[in-house]
Design an enzyme around this catalytic site. Structure first.
Site, mmCIF file in Angstrom:
data_model
loop_
_atom_site.group_PDB
_atom_site.id
_atom_site.type_symbol
_atom_site.label_atom_id
_atom_site.label_comp_id
_atom_site.label_asym_id
_atom_site.label_seq_id
_atom_site.Cartn_x
_atom_site.Cartn_y
_atom_site.Cartn_z
ATOM 1 N N ASP A 67 -6.754 -6.898 -10.883
ATOM 2 C CA ASP A 67 -6.946 -7.658 -9.645
ATOM 3 C C ASP A 67 -8.356 -8.222 -9.524
ATOM 4 O OD1 ASP A 67 -8.110 -5.153 -9.287
ATOM 5 O OD2 ASP A 67 -6.584 -4.471 -7.882
ATOM 6 N N ASN A 134 -3.920 4.867 0.393
ATOM 7 C CA ASN A 134 -2.656 4.462 1.024
ATOM 8 C C ASN A 134 -1.534 4.277 -0.003
ATOM 9 O OD1 ASN A 134 -3.349 2.126 -0.257
ATOM 10 N ND2 ASN A 134 -3.468 0.842 1.570
ATOM 11 N N GLU A 141 -0.447 -3.407 -1.630
ATOM 12 C CA GLU A 141 -0.525 -2.563 -0.444
ATOM 13 C C GLU A 141 0.884 -2.114 -0.024
ATOM 14 O OE1 GLU A 141 -3.416 -1.658 0.051
ATOM 15 O OE2 GLU A 141 -4.795 -3.171 0.841
#
Ligand code: PGA
Length: 251
Positions: A67, A134, A141
């Protein structure tokens, strides 16, 4: 899935690096997927030590990073381009390193280009992964589709807060990033996940032992046929006894 639990973060990073080095030397890895973040810094240090000691040669290896932040030029010290230069590329030259260009004029076209380059390289042999608090992998995400491809994404508040220390001097973490998709990641032939520190314990447990769900993107890894996890005791502290104490444990 194979799970290796090591006493410290340093031990886990070294074990993961040695695992990767063995595969590179054995010839089964020609295209390497790389990750950024604080966790793999010690892993790259170990690879650099192997290269410096003449035990490893990465000059025939092509790499693809997971990324990059939208809007950051490669030269930006907060970019993942700069991170990779600092921690690996300037010490251990590779044949070619592909990274997503955060300042690309057309981010969607940039992501399509990246997918094409991965395909043209013959696919990724081994993808290194970290995990977010998370449960994110790359910058996928929660709620990312498990068949998602490389694309622009919006970073959530937890991720931006976790990465804020990497943006000193009053700068804030960009709101968007380009990331390999979960589907792209799952196509890598071998996956290596490195998780260290107590802050990752809950996410690691959800990833490995929870239900496969959109809320925990890393739970998608349960579907992969060749996943090896390296964790320190802190990150592994919430794993159920079956996994944490089972025959898969070891160094
Ligand atoms: P970290 O990032 O190594 O900085 O915790 C990992 C990740 O977000 O994938």
């Amino acid at each position: 899935m194979k799970l290796h639990i090591l006493p410290t973060a340093q031990d886990a990073a070294k074990a993961a690096a040695d695992h990767i080095a063995v595969k590179v030397k054995g010839g089964s890895v020609r295209v390497l997927g790389l990750a950024t973040g604080r966790t793999p810094i010690a892993l790259y240090q170990r690879l650099v030590d192997h290269v410096a000691g003449g035990k490893l040669d990465l000059r025939m290896i092509e790499s693809f990073n997971l990324d990059e932040y939208v809007g950051l030029r490669a030269e930006d010290p907060c970019s993942f381009h700069a991170y990779m230069q600092q921690h690996l590329f300037s010490h251990a030259p590779l044949k070619h390193s592909y990274l997503l260009e955060g300042d690309a004029e057309d981010p969607f076209a940039e992501c399509d280009r990246y997918e094409r380059e991965i395909r043209d390289a013959g696919g990724i042999d081994l993808q290194l992964l970290g995990i977010g608090q998370n449960g994110h992998i790359g910058f996928n995400e929660p709620e990312s589709a498990h068949d998602s491809r490389t694309r622009p994404v919006t970073l959530n508040a937890m991720t931006r807060a976790a990465n804020q220390p990497d943006f000193p001097g009053g700068r804030t973490v960009p709101e968007q990033a380009l990331t390999m998709g979960i589907g792209t990641i799952l196509e890598a032939r071998v996956l290596v996940l490195l998780a260290t520190g107590a802050a990752k314990a809950q996410a690691l447990n959800a990833a490995l032992q929870g239900a496969v769900s959109l809320e925990c993107p890393a739970s998608a890894l349960q579907a992969h046929a060749d996943l090896t996890v390296f964790a320190d005791t802190e990150a592994a502290s919430r794993l159920g006894p079956a996994l944490a104490a089972g025959p898969q444990q070891g160094a």
